[in-house]
Design an enzyme around this catalytic site. Sequence first.
Site, mmCIF file in Angstrom:
data_model
loop_
_atom_site.group_PDB
_atom_site.id
_atom_site.type_symbol
_atom_site.label_atom_id
_atom_site.label_comp_id
_atom_site.label_asym_id
_atom_site.label_seq_id
_atom_site.Cartn_x
_atom_site.Cartn_y
_atom_site.Cartn_z
ATOM 1 N N HIS A 227 0.895 -1.180 0.000
ATOM 2 C CA HIS A 227 0.000 0.000 0.000
ATOM 3 C C HIS A 227 0.926 1.222 0.000
ATOM 4 C CE1 HIS A 227 -3.687 2.198 1.694
ATOM 5 N NE2 HIS A 227 -2.710 3.018 2.071
ATOM 6 N N CYS A 260 -4.169 10.065 4.958
ATOM 7 C CA CYS A 260 -4.730 9.736 6.276
ATOM 8 C C CYS A 260 -4.794 11.019 7.088
ATOM 9 C CB CYS A 260 -3.844 8.701 6.968
ATOM 10 S SG CYS A 260 -4.383 8.350 8.645
#
Length: 307
Positions: A227, A260
């Site tokens: 990722h 994030c």
Amino acid sequence: MQQAGELASVLCPSFILASVPSTDSSVTLVEVSPRDGLQNERQLLPASVKVGLVDRLSGAGFRAIEVTAFVSPTAVPQMADAADVMAQITRHAGVRYSVLTPNMRGLEGALAARADAICVFGAASESFSQRNINCSIAESLERFRPVVAAARAQGLVVRGTVSCALGCPYEGDVTPTAVARVAGELLAMGCDELSIADTIGVGTPESTRRVMESVLGIADVSRVNGHFHDTYGRALVNIDTCLDLGIRSFDSSVAGLGGCPFAPGATGNVATELILERLAARGFETGVDLAIVRDTGVWVRAQLLGR
Ligand code: HMG
Ligand code: MG
């Protein structure tokens, strides 16, 4: 530094898996834009737009889509409509619709929403663990254990993520040993798959190789996913490194959306459009239709701009 085999026996003796690099020419892309992409957008999109995105992605041929997250709506307001989104998507046979679940409450939401898979998300850095999920690494692993067991008992596929595997926004460098330690714990508690995450996109081909080799010392390559956030434009070369190690599963995000809220400075995930081009050029197959992905990227950007 410890060698991979030595590390594996320290971590979880019962979980040493002979990792043979895959020579398979097929790659699995897990499309994370509905979750990682939209969680970081300032504006709150209506559930109908998220549903439209997921349905377009199903139509593009993805076999795995990370739809949403059953997390605190105070922590991540963008995911507050998780149940509504899951209720309204059109499910395609053979597609795995997954959700993030930080705790038992999240799992209850996932089960009620008929998710096919869940993701417990830990970190290799203490500071990020505290900021992201409000507990230490050790506490997070204890919290995940019953979630993983209950999800498996219900027949769900379970992913365990290790964030900050290539660097932490608060602590800087993270060692491969720290990453493999958390990865080993996640495997030992029953996770089917490990997602090794460059949360802030600071990895290089060299550091990516070191971290992935460390993980491959304890996990079979078929269970490892990469990722990569693309902050410094190195996601694709880092993915090349993973491919050379035999890893065949990667997260991607249409239009490069993502980030994030608890990782300041990080930009989006590697763009699905770019990884598809790169994989095709290298002779890998994904089953995903690039033209539909490009149209979806244009469409979702327009939604975000309110057009
Ligand atoms: P906490 O404050 O320690 O937990 O948060 P708590 O149990 O004390 O609960 C606090 C409040 O949240 C309570 O509500 C709970 O009811 C509620 P209040 O009484 O204050 O109104 N709550 C929940 N609500 C809905 N669903 C739940 C849930 N659990 C508690 N499951 C907690 C701990 C983990 C819940 C919180 O910190 C949280 O939700 N964090 C979200 C973290 C997150 O979503 N981060 C972004 C995704 S991770 C990521 O992006 C990285 C990744 O992409 C890989 C990479 O790039 O590295 C995956
Ligand atoms: Mg991410």
